[in-house]
Design a protein around this motif. Structure first.
Motif, PDB file in Angstrom:
ATOM      1  N   VAL A 140      39.759  44.789  38.554  1.00  0.00           N
ATOM      2  CA  VAL A 140      41.037  45.502  38.498  1.00  0.00           C
ATOM      3  C   VAL A 140      41.157  46.506  39.646  1.00  0.00           C
ATOM      4  N   LYS A 141      40.074  47.157  39.997  1.00  0.00           N
ATOM      5  CA  LYS A 141      40.117  48.123  41.107  1.00  0.00           C
ATOM      6  C   LYS A 141      40.544  47.450  42.408  1.00  0.00           C
ATOM      7  N   TRP A 142      39.965  46.306  42.694  1.00  0.00           N
ATOM      8  CA  TRP A 142      40.338  45.597  43.916  1.00  0.00           C
ATOM      9  C   TRP A 142      41.715  44.967  43.793  1.00  0.00           C
ATOM     10  N   LYS A 143      42.110  44.594  42.585  1.00  0.00           N
ATOM     11  CA  LYS A 143      43.462  44.076  42.388  1.00  0.00           C
ATOM     12  C   LYS A 143      44.494  45.158  42.690  1.00  0.00           C
ATOM     13  N   PHE A 144      44.187  46.393  42.308  1.00  0.00           N
ATOM     14  CA  PHE A 144      45.079  47.517  42.602  1.00  0.00           C
ATOM     15  C   PHE A 144      45.303  47.635  44.110  1.00  0.00           C
ATOM     16  N   LEU A 145      44.226  47.573  44.865  1.00  0.00           N
ATOM     17  CA  LEU A 145      44.344  47.676  46.318  1.00  0.00           C
ATOM     18  C   LEU A 145      45.166  46.526  46.882  1.00  0.00           C
ATOM     19  N   HIS A 146      44.906  45.338  46.403  1.00  0.00           N
ATOM     20  CA  HIS A 146      45.625  44.157  46.897  1.00  0.00           C
ATOM     21  C   HIS A 146      47.112  44.219  46.580  1.00  0.00           C
ATOM     22  N   ARG A 147      47.472  44.517  45.332  1.00  0.00           N
ATOM     23  CA  ARG A 147      48.871  44.469  44.925  1.00  0.00           C
ATOM     24  C   ARG A 147      49.700  45.578  45.573  1.00  0.00           C
ATOM     25  N   CYS A 283      53.020  47.410  37.500  1.00  0.00           N
ATOM     26  CA  CYS A 283      52.776  48.817  37.856  1.00  0.00           C
ATOM     27  C   CYS A 283      52.254  48.950  39.286  1.00  0.00           C
ATOM     28  N   PHE A 284      51.318  48.092  39.674  1.00  0.00           N
ATOM     29  CA  PHE A 284      50.768  48.170  41.022  1.00  0.00           C
ATOM     30  C   PHE A 284      51.823  47.812  42.070  1.00  0.00           C
ATOM     31  N   ASP A 285      52.654  46.826  41.761  1.00  0.00           N
ATOM     32  CA  ASP A 285      53.726  46.458  42.688  1.00  0.00           C
ATOM     33  C   ASP A 285      54.733  47.586  42.855  1.00  0.00           C
ATOM     34  N   ASN A 286      55.025  48.283  41.787  1.00  0.00           N
ATOM     35  CA  ASN A 286      55.951  49.422  41.873  1.00  0.00           C
ATOM     36  C   ASN A 286      55.370  50.534  42.741  1.00  0.00           C
ATOM     37  N   ILE A 320      43.817  45.251  54.564  1.00  0.00           N
ATOM     38  CA  ILE A 320      43.450  45.838  53.265  1.00  0.00           C
ATOM     39  C   ILE A 320      43.785  44.868  52.136  1.00  0.00           C
ATOM     40  N   ASP A 321      44.912  44.209  52.246  1.00  0.00           N
ATOM     41  CA  ASP A 321      45.333  43.236  51.229  1.00  0.00           C
ATOM     42  C   ASP A 321      44.314  42.105  51.097  1.00  0.00           C
ATOM     43  N   LEU A 322      43.927  41.516  52.215  1.00  0.00           N
ATOM     44  CA  LEU A 322      42.973  40.402  52.177  1.00  0.00           C
ATOM     45  C   LEU A 322      41.588  40.867  51.730  1.00  0.00           C
ATOM     46  N   LEU A 323      41.211  42.089  52.108  1.00  0.00           N
ATOM     47  CA  LEU A 323      39.937  42.623  51.631  1.00  0.00           C
ATOM     48  C   LEU A 323      39.943  42.766  50.113  1.00  0.00           C
ATOM     49  N   GLY A 324      41.061  43.252  49.571  1.00  0.00           N
ATOM     50  CA  GLY A 324      41.173  43.377  48.119  1.00  0.00           C
ATOM     51  C   GLY A 324      41.067  42.039  47.416  1.00  0.00           C
ATOM     52  N   ILE A 325      41.716  41.009  47.963  1.00  0.00           N
ATOM     53  CA  ILE A 325      41.662  39.674  47.349  1.00  0.00           C
ATOM     54  C   ILE A 325      40.243  39.106  47.424  1.00  0.00           C
ATOM     55  N   TYR A 326      39.606  39.269  48.579  1.00  0.00           N
ATOM     56  CA  TYR A 326      38.243  38.758  48.745  1.00  0.00           C
ATOM     57  C   TYR A 326      37.283  39.402  47.743  1.00  0.00           C
ATOM     58  N   LEU A 329      37.900  38.149  44.117  1.00  0.00           N
ATOM     59  CA  LEU A 329      37.321  36.845  43.814  1.00  0.00           C
ATOM     60  C   LEU A 329      35.802  36.923  43.669  1.00  0.00           C
ATOM     61  N   LYS A 330      35.158  37.854  44.377  1.00  0.00           N
ATOM     62  CA  LYS A 330      33.712  38.014  44.228  1.00  0.00           C
ATOM     63  C   LYS A 330      33.342  38.500  42.838  1.00  0.00           C
ATOM     64  N   HIS A 331      34.257  39.192  42.163  1.00  0.00           N
ATOM     65  CA  HIS A 331      33.986  39.696  40.823  1.00  0.00           C
ATOM     66  C   HIS A 331      34.522  38.770  39.731  1.00  0.00           C
ATOM     67  N   VAL A 332      34.944  37.579  40.110  1.00  0.00           N
ATOM     68  CA  VAL A 332      35.347  36.560  39.129  1.00  0.00           C
ATOM     69  C   VAL A 332      34.161  35.631  38.932  1.00  0.00           C
ATOM     70  N   HIS A 333      33.566  35.667  37.756  1.00  0.00           N
ATOM     71  CA  HIS A 333      32.400  34.841  37.443  1.00  0.00           C
ATOM     72  C   HIS A 333      32.841  33.692  36.540  1.00  0.00           C
ATOM     73  N   LEU A 334      33.084  32.547  37.127  1.00  0.00           N
ATOM     74  CA  LEU A 334      33.575  31.386  36.376  1.00  0.00           C
ATOM     75  C   LEU A 334      32.430  30.716  35.633  1.00  0.00           C
ATOM     76  N   GLN A 335      32.678  30.384  34.367  1.00  0.00           N
ATOM     77  CA  GLN A 335      31.652  29.735  33.542  1.00  0.00           C
ATOM     78  C   GLN A 335      31.766  28.209  33.536  1.00  0.00           C
ATOM     79  N   THR A 336      32.823  27.677  34.136  1.00  0.00           N
ATOM     80  CA  THR A 336      32.985  26.227  34.173  1.00  0.00           C
ATOM     81  C   THR A 336      32.036  25.619  35.198  1.00  0.00           C
TER      82      THR A 336
END
Length: 525
Positions: A140-147, A283-286, A320-326, A329-336
Motif C-alpha cells: 500500500v505504501k508504494w501504491k500511494f506513491l504510484h497513484r 483517495c490517492f488519485d484525489n 517516481i511512478d514506475l518506481l512505485g509500481i516496481y 510488484l516486489k511485495h506481491v507474493h503469488l501463491q499460484t
C-alpha cells in the motif's frame, strides 16, 4: 499486515500478557463495595495488563446505586478501546478499562496520545482490510506513491490535450473537438479488446512482467499526450496512439487485479480487499489531483512557465511512478504455481532439500523480463518438439519408446536464439492429453534431475546429444538415466506436495502459457 498501533478486533488472544488472580474467576464471588469514591485517574498509557488487572476493589463499581459488582473474565477490544463485562447483580454492563470510562481527570499528553491512537485506528480501518498478509502494508505504501504521481501526470496531460484542441479559446470548434475525442476513445477501446483477447493466459503466467510492461507503456502515453499542444494538427493521431496505450494498460490492470488481491486475502476476504483497494485508489488519485492543481495555482501568473511545467515534471513524476509500481510488484507474493515458479521450487528442493515460500520465490523471479530468462545451461521448456529446429536422435528415440501408460516424455532439443542465431541445447517436457497436475510436477522434477546429471557430466552428454548416430550402449545409458531420475522424482513427490501445501502454495493447479498448453495424443498403430 498488522501495524504496530493496531489491535485486531476479532482476535482470540490478547496482544499483551495479562494475569488475573485465580480465585477471581473460579469462585466469582461478589465483593460488597463501600460508598467511598476515590478521585483517581487512570494513566491512559498504562498497558492492558495494568488496566485489566487493576486490583484495588474500592475503585470498581462505584457508580451511585451499585452495591456489589462482579468482574467477568471477558474483555472486548474494539476500535482501539478495551472494555470489560461487569455484573452488578441486576444487569450486565460493558465498562471501559483502558482509562476512558473511569477517569476523572485529564492529562494533556495522555489525551493527545489517545486522540492520535483513535485517529490512526479510524484511518487504518478505513483503508486497510482486517485480515491480510504481512506484506500488504508495504504494498500500500508504494501504491500511494504510484497513484499520487500517476494521477498528477494524467491531470497535466488532460490540460495539454484541451489546449491542443483549442478549448477555452474563441477560435475553438466544439464539434470538431468532440469528434476527435470520440474517435480517439473508440480506437482505444477497440485496441483494448484485441489486446485482452491475445494476452488472456499471460495475465496468469506472467502477471508481474505484463503489469510492469504496460505501466511503462502507460507512462509513455502520458508523454505523447503532453506533446499534443506542440502539434495541434496531429491531435487525432497523437491522442489515438496515447489512448490505445492507456487502454491496454487499463485492461492489464483490471485483468491482474483479482490475482493480486487474492494473494493478500488470507481469510478468503477477497471482496473486502478489493473494496479497500478501490477506496485507496480514489483517495490517492484525489491527492494527485490536488498536487497538480497546486502546481497550477503556484504558476498561474507565469504563463510561459505554466506551459512548460508538464515537460519539467514529466520525467520526475514518471520515474517516481514506475518506481512505485516496481516496488509494489516486489511485495506481491503469488501463491499460484506456474512453470517458472515450479521450476525454481524443484531446483531448490534438489539442491538444498526444502521448499521455498512464496515470498522467497517472489524475490528470485523478480518481474520476469524475457531477456532475464533462458540464460542458464540446458533450460527446460514445456511444449512439443518443433520440427524446424535441429532434432537430436535422442528425441526420436524418446518418442518411439512411449506407451499408453505414459502421460509425458522428456527429450533433448537444439534451438537457435537471438539475432546471431546462437546454438542452445535444452530439455523439453512434452505432455500428453489428459495429463494432470501430478504428471506435470513429476515430469518437471524428473527433468530437473536429468539436467543436474547433465551438468555434472557436461562434456560427455554434449557429444551424445548432437550425435547423428548413437550406439546401443549410448542409448541404453540415456534411458537408464531417465529411469533413475524418474524413480527419484517419484520418491520425492509425496513429501514435496506436503511441503508445498504447508507453505500455502496452490498445488492443485499449474498455470501454463498458451505454448505450454500444447499437448500430444498417443496413437497406437
Amino acid at each position: 499486515m498488522q501495524s504496530s498501533f493496531y489491535t485486531p478486533t476479532n482476535t482470540h488472544h490478547l496482544p499483551i500478557p495479562w494475569k488475573i488472580p485465580e480465585t477471581q474467576f473460579t469462585t466469582q464471588k461478589c465483593v460488597p463495595k463501600t460508598r467511598k469514591r476515590p478521585f483517581r485517574a487512570f494513566n491512559i498509557t498504562n498497558s492492558l495488563r495494568t488496566s485489566i488487572g487493576y486490583e484495588p476493589e474500592e475503585t470498581v463499581g462505584k457508580e451511585p446505586g451499585h452495591t456489589k459488582e462482579c468482574r467477568l473474565p471477558v474483555v472486548i477490544q474494539r476500535s482501539g478501546k478495551v472494555s470489560r463485562y461487569f455484573w452488578d447483580g441486576g444487569s450486565l454492563q460493558l465498562v471501559g478499562v483502558d482509562g476512558g470510562a473511569t477517569s476523572f481527570s485529564f492529562d494533556f499528553d495522555d489525551g493527545f496520545r489517545r486522540l492520535y491512537r483513535i485517529c490512526t485506528m479510524a484511518v487504518r480501518d478505513f483503508f486497510i482490510p482486517k485480515k491480510v498478509s504481512d506484506n500488504y502494508m508495504d504494498y500500500v505504501k508504494w501504491k500511494f506513491l504510484h497513484r499520487v504521481f500517476s494521477s498528477a501526470l494524467q491531470v497535466l496531460a488532460t490540460q495539454a490535450m484541451f489546449r491542443a484542441i483549442g478549448v477555452g479559446f474563441s477560435r475553438s470548434l466544439p464539434s470538431a473537438a468532440a469528434l476527435n475525442w470520440v474517435l480517439k476513445d473508440g480506437l482505444g477501446r477497440l485496441s483494448r479488446c484485441i489486446y485482452t483477447a491475445s494476452q488472456a493466459s499471460a495475465f496468469d503466467t506472467n502477471l508481474k512482467r505484463v503489469r510492469f510492461s504496460t505501466s511503462i507503456l502507460f507512462s509513455l502515453s502520458i508523454g505523447v499526450e503532453l506533446l499534443t499542444p506542440a502539434f495541434p494538427k496531429y491531435f487525432l493521431l497523437l491522442a489515438s496512439v496515447a489512448n490505445i496505450a492507456k487502454q491496454i494498460s487499463l485492461a492489464c490492470l483490471l485483468a491482474t487485479g483479482s490475482a493480486v488481491h487474492r494473494s493478500f486475502a488470507i481469510a478468503d476476504n477477497l471482496g473486502e480487499v478489493s473494496a479497500k483497494s478501490q477506496i485507496q485508489t480514489v483517495c490517492f488519485d484525489n491527492l494527485g489531483l490536488l498536487l497538480a492543481a497546486s502546481l497550477n495555482m503556484l504558476l498561474k501568473n507565469n504563463q510561459r512557465l505554466l506551459a512548460g511545467l508538464p515537460f519539467i515534471v514529466y520525467p520526475i513524476f514518471s520515474a517516481i511512478d514506475l518506481l512505485g509500481i516496481y516496488q509494489q510488484l516486489k511485495h506481491v507474493h503469488l501463491q499460484t504455481l506456474t512453470k517458472d515458479r515450479l521450476e525454481i521450487i524443484l531446483d531448490t528442493w534438489i539442491e538444498v532439500g526444502y521448499v521455498p515460500s512464496p515470498a522467497d520465490i517472489s524475490k528470485q523471479e523478480g518481474i520476469g523480463f524475457p531477456w532475464s530468462k533462458g540464460k542458464e545451461l540446458l533450460p527446460i521448456k514445456i511444449g512439443c518438439i518443433n520440427p524446424k529446429d535441429q532434432v537430436p536422435k535422442l528425441s526420436m528415440m524418446a518418442m518411439q519408446s512411449i506407451n499408453g501408460d505414459d502421460y509425458y516424455f522428456i527429450s533433448m532439443e537444439i534451438t537457435y536464439t537471438g539475432i546471431r542465431r546462437t546454438k542452445q541445447r535444452g530439455i523439453i517436457l512434452c505432455l500428453r492429453e489428459g495429463a494432470g497436475t501430478r504428471d506435470i510436477i513429476l515430469g518437471l522434477l524428473q527433468a530437473c534431475y536429468v539436467r543436474k546429471v547433465l551438468h555434472l557430466k557436461k562434456s560427455k552428454w554434449e557429444s551424445m546429444v548432437e550425435a547423428s548416430d548413437l550406439s546401443d550402449s549410448a542409448m541404453k545409458e540415456w534411458f537408464k538415466l531417465l529411469e533413475e531420475c524418474k524413480k527419484r522424482a517419484q520418491g520425492d513427490l509425496l513429501l514435496l506436495n506436503e511441503h508445498m501445501s504447508g507453505l500455502g502454495w496452490a498445488a492443485k493447479n499449474i498455470l501454463l502459457s498458451k505454448d505450454e498448453q500444447t499437448r500430444y495424443s498417443f496413437v497406437e498403430d
